[in-house]
Write a protein that holds these residues in place. Structure first.
Motif, mmCIF file in Angstrom:
data_model
loop_
_atom_site.group_PDB
_atom_site.id
_atom_site.type_symbol
_atom_site.label_atom_id
_atom_site.label_comp_id
_atom_site.label_asym_id
_atom_site.label_seq_id
_atom_site.Cartn_x
_atom_site.Cartn_y
_atom_site.Cartn_z
ATOM 1 N N ALA A 196 -22.107 1.679 3.577
ATOM 2 C CA ALA A 196 -20.900 1.040 3.035
ATOM 3 C C ALA A 196 -20.560 -0.169 3.892
ATOM 4 O O ALA A 196 -20.630 -0.098 5.119
ATOM 5 N N VAL A 197 -20.220 -1.279 3.239
ATOM 6 C CA VAL A 197 -19.902 -2.523 3.944
ATOM 7 C C VAL A 197 -18.579 -3.065 3.438
ATOM 8 O O VAL A 197 -18.327 -3.089 2.232
ATOM 9 N N GLY A 257 -23.687 7.224 7.356
ATOM 10 C CA GLY A 257 -23.696 8.592 7.831
ATOM 11 C C GLY A 257 -22.306 9.098 8.167
ATOM 12 O O GLY A 257 -21.303 8.584 7.672
ATOM 13 N N ILE A 258 -22.231 10.090 9.045
ATOM 14 C CA ILE A 258 -20.941 10.706 9.337
ATOM 15 C C ILE A 258 -20.108 9.841 10.275
ATOM 16 O O ILE A 258 -20.645 9.065 11.067
ATOM 17 N N GLY A 259 -18.790 9.974 10.157
ATOM 18 C CA GLY A 259 -17.876 9.300 11.060
ATOM 19 C C GLY A 259 -17.196 10.301 11.971
ATOM 20 O O GLY A 259 -17.489 11.498 11.947
ATOM 21 N N PRO A 260 -16.241 9.849 12.782
ATOM 22 C CA PRO A 260 -15.561 10.738 13.728
ATOM 23 C C PRO A 260 -14.898 11.942 13.070
ATOM 24 O O PRO A 260 -14.868 13.029 13.656
ATOM 25 N N GLN A 284 -10.675 4.682 3.833
ATOM 26 C CA GLN A 284 -12.003 5.282 3.888
ATOM 27 C C GLN A 284 -12.662 5.123 5.256
ATOM 28 O O GLN A 284 -13.724 5.699 5.507
ATOM 29 N N TYR A 285 -12.038 4.344 6.133
ATOM 30 C CA TYR A 285 -12.579 4.137 7.480
ATOM 31 C C TYR A 285 -11.612 4.703 8.521
ATOM 32 O O TYR A 285 -10.404 4.768 8.292
ATOM 33 N N ASP A 286 -12.149 5.084 9.688
ATOM 34 C CA ASP A 286 -11.296 5.643 10.728
ATOM 35 C C ASP A 286 -10.461 4.542 11.392
ATOM 36 O O ASP A 286 -10.767 3.349 11.312
ATOM 37 N N ALA A 287 -9.402 4.964 12.061
ATOM 38 C CA ALA A 287 -8.410 4.043 12.620
ATOM 39 C C ALA A 287 -9.020 3.069 13.618
ATOM 40 O O ALA A 287 -8.616 1.901 13.683
ATOM 41 N N GLN A 288 -9.995 3.518 14.397
ATOM 42 C CA GLN A 288 -10.586 2.648 15.404
ATOM 43 C C GLN A 288 -11.377 1.507 14.757
ATOM 44 O O GLN A 288 -11.351 0.372 15.235
ATOM 45 N N LEU A 289 -12.067 1.809 13.654
ATOM 46 C CA LEU A 289 -12.785 0.757 12.939
ATOM 47 C C LEU A 289 -11.827 -0.235 12.298
ATOM 48 O O LEU A 289 -12.090 -1.437 12.243
ATOM 49 N N VAL A 290 -10.705 0.270 11.817
ATOM 50 C CA VAL A 290 -9.748 -0.560 11.079
ATOM 51 C C VAL A 290 -8.904 -1.431 12.008
ATOM 52 O O VAL A 290 -8.429 -2.502 11.612
ATOM 53 N N GLU A 340 0.841 -1.204 0.000
ATOM 54 C CA GLU A 340 0.000 0.000 0.000
ATOM 55 C C GLU A 340 0.874 1.251 0.000
ATOM 56 O O GLU A 340 1.751 1.398 0.843
ATOM 57 N N ALA A 341 0.611 2.154 -0.937
ATOM 58 C CA ALA A 341 1.422 3.366 -1.065
ATOM 59 C C ALA A 341 1.142 4.368 0.052
ATOM 60 O O ALA A 341 2.006 5.189 0.381
ATOM 61 N N ARG A 342 -0.040 4.294 0.633
ATOM 62 C CA ARG A 342 -0.381 5.231 1.704
ATOM 63 C C ARG A 342 0.066 4.676 3.058
ATOM 64 O O ARG A 342 0.636 3.610 3.151
ATOM 65 N N SER A 343 -0.219 5.441 4.091
ATOM 66 C CA SER A 343 0.294 5.096 5.419
ATOM 67 C C SER A 343 -0.668 4.248 6.240
ATOM 68 O O SER A 343 -0.385 3.951 7.403
ATOM 69 N N SER A 344 -1.798 3.843 5.656
ATOM 70 C CA SER A 344 -2.758 3.035 6.399
ATOM 71 C C SER A 344 -3.561 2.170 5.453
ATOM 72 O O SER A 344 -3.672 2.461 4.257
ATOM 73 N N ILE A 345 -4.134 1.099 5.993
ATOM 74 C CA ILE A 345 -5.051 0.271 5.230
ATOM 75 C C ILE A 345 -6.459 0.833 5.353
ATOM 76 O O ILE A 345 -6.762 1.615 6.256
ATOM 77 N N LEU A 346 -7.327 0.466 4.428
ATOM 78 C CA LEU A 346 -8.733 0.875 4.447
ATOM 79 C C LEU A 346 -8.883 2.361 4.790
ATOM 80 O O LEU A 346 -9.526 2.733 5.767
#
Length: 463
Positions: free
Chosen positions: A347-348, A359-362, A215-221, A207-213
């Motif tokens: 989104a699933v 809806g909205i996330g953190p 589109q989701y916040d860190a706590q969910l991931v 992954e070129a970015r610094s995190s996986i997934l």
């Protein structure tokens, strides 16, 4: 001789947007023709959502039996490891696809929709030619609904072919790769990577970015990240794929430089793009917005009586969005007053564990919101399914003063099955007190939504 058809509606694309639009047009008494160049069902049914979920289910069963052979749980063990006949697994998956493909055809016939198999090409906005096995067909409709969908994005230095494949080919492999490299740590890549890891492949994610997934916040991931680590899936962040090598793939990492990863297969899952080429977009005088066809709040394009839906018009590229837009456009053509105004589109992510968000996330929650969550570790049903060990939870975000629910997220076992509860609450404008006053069945995972709402009100009962 060319056959000429003049229906009320021409639908181009037989995916979840197109076939739903055509069925609804038929139900409303509109003379409708649908053109599909491949198989009815589109990406979702034929080479995406459905086959991938079948593979994920089979992989999970195999992994559970493998674990039972190595380390008995719940008093259940196997004396020998399970046997995997991957060809039979794929045949079962294909059987599900074939059954649903046939079902779509039956639904279209029931709605009296004429289906043409072939590639649609427009010479102007209202003239479409299709080369079929029986000859050329020209369609001159009053209305056109474009539902051509999307296709995988290809990297110029990792062109599809040979061992470099897209998610489409990844769902039709003849054997489980020994060494599998996934380029891209979005939901498609991780769903496939986790499934193949469960089937026995050694999996590396680049992954070129610094995190996986992202589109989701860190706590969910976090629960997904922990699963990947526990099951020895190597995740290389801030890493760029450079190109295919004889025995694998070359990558470059920010902190360690260039290296070669062994790979029998390389699955590139860096995103999808609208399928705008090859069917005559340039002849239809349609405005575009970046890589997508531009539409208004009714999914109407810049050309009279030409409509566009689904992946063709932009994010989110989700089957259920396309279906909802297709149904709406059909009703507008039939004279009903409709416009595209969903409060939230769910989104699933079918990773291990599953993630859902509505809806909205953190990141979008400001000082005028309150948030609370309830862990599956305190939910009886999750405990009975051994689903309380991975850090799963349900989170509710609401307006501080009105208590109106603005967002709900969850991560955990069978979290996907909670999403309709979540989106209904948001679409109906529910407040925290509404949820707290609903009697939730026990023992169910849905009780976590109730408890999270109680926690937001300051009085959770079981945590």
């Amino acid at each position: 001789m060319t056959e000429i058809l003049t229906p009320k509606v021409l639908v181009v694309g037989g995916g979840p947007g197109g076939y739903v639009a055509a069925i609804r047009c038929g139900q409303l008494g509109l003379d409708t023709v649908l053109v599909e160049g491949d198989r009815l069902g589109g990406t979702c049914l034929i080479r995406g959502c459905i086959p991938s979920k079948a593979l994920i289910h089979a992989a999970s069963l195999y992994a559970e039996m493998t674990e039972a052979a190595n380390r008995p749980r719940f008093g259940i063990g196997l004396t020998t490891p399970p046997m995997l006949d991957f060809g039979a697994t794929m045949a079962w998956k294909d059987g599900i696809v074939d059954r649903l493909n046939g079902g779509v055809g039956g639904l279209l016939r029931k709605a009296k929709v004429k289906t043409i198999s072939g590639w649609a090409r427009f010479s102007d906005a209202k003239t479409c030619s299709v080369e079929t096995a029986d000859g050329k067909v020209t369609v001159r409709p009053e209305h056109v609904i474009l539902a051509t969908g999307s296709k995988p994005v290809e990297l110029p230095f990792l062109a599809f072919g040979g061992k470099v494949i897209s998610s489409t080919e990844a769902l039709s492999l003849l054997e489980v790769p020994k060494n599998l490299v996934i380029v891209g740590a979005g939901y498609i890549g991780l769903e496939l990577g986790i499934a193949y890891r469960k089937l026995g492949a050694e999996v590396t994610v680049v992954e070129a970015r610094s995190s996986i997934l992202p589109q989701y916040d860190a706590q969910l991931v976090e629960p997904v990240r922990r699963w990947l680590k526990a099951h020895r899936v190597e995740v290389l962040l801030n890493a760029k794929a450079l190109g295919e090598e004889k025995d694998g793939i070359a990558i470059e990492q920010t902190d360690s430089g260039r290296s070669i990863l062994p790979a029998d297969r390389i699955i590139v899952t860096i995103g999808r793009k609208a399928a705008i080429d090859g069917w005559g977009l340039e002849a239809m005088n349609l405005k575009t917005s970046g890589p997508f066809v531009e539409v208004d709040e009714r999914c109407h394009t810049s050309t009279k009586n030409v409509w566009a839906i689904g992946d063709l018009v932009g994010e989110p590229m989700l089957a259920h969005k396309a279906s909802a837009q297709g149904e709406m456009v059909a009703e507008i053509i039939a004279g009903k007053k409709r416009r595209w105004q969903p409060v939230a589109i769910p989104a699933v992510c079918f990773t291990e564990p599953e993630i859902v968000s509505v809806g909205i996330g953190p990141a979008d929650a400001g000082p005028d919101t309150i948030s609370a969550q309830f862990p599956f570790a305190a939910n009886g049903r999750a405990l009975t399914m051994a689903g309380s060990e991975n850090g799963g939870f349900v989170r509710v975000i609401a307006h501080k003063d009105s208590h109106r629910i603005l967002g709900i997220q969850a991560v955990g076992i069978h979290a996907a099955e909670l999403v309709h509860h979540f989106v209904t609450l948001i679409e109906m404008g529910a407040v925290l007190e509404d949820v707290s006053g609903i009697i939730h069945a026990h023992p169910t995972l849905g009780e976590a939504t109730h408890e999270a709402s109680l926690a937001a009100l300051g009085h959770a009962l079981h945590f």
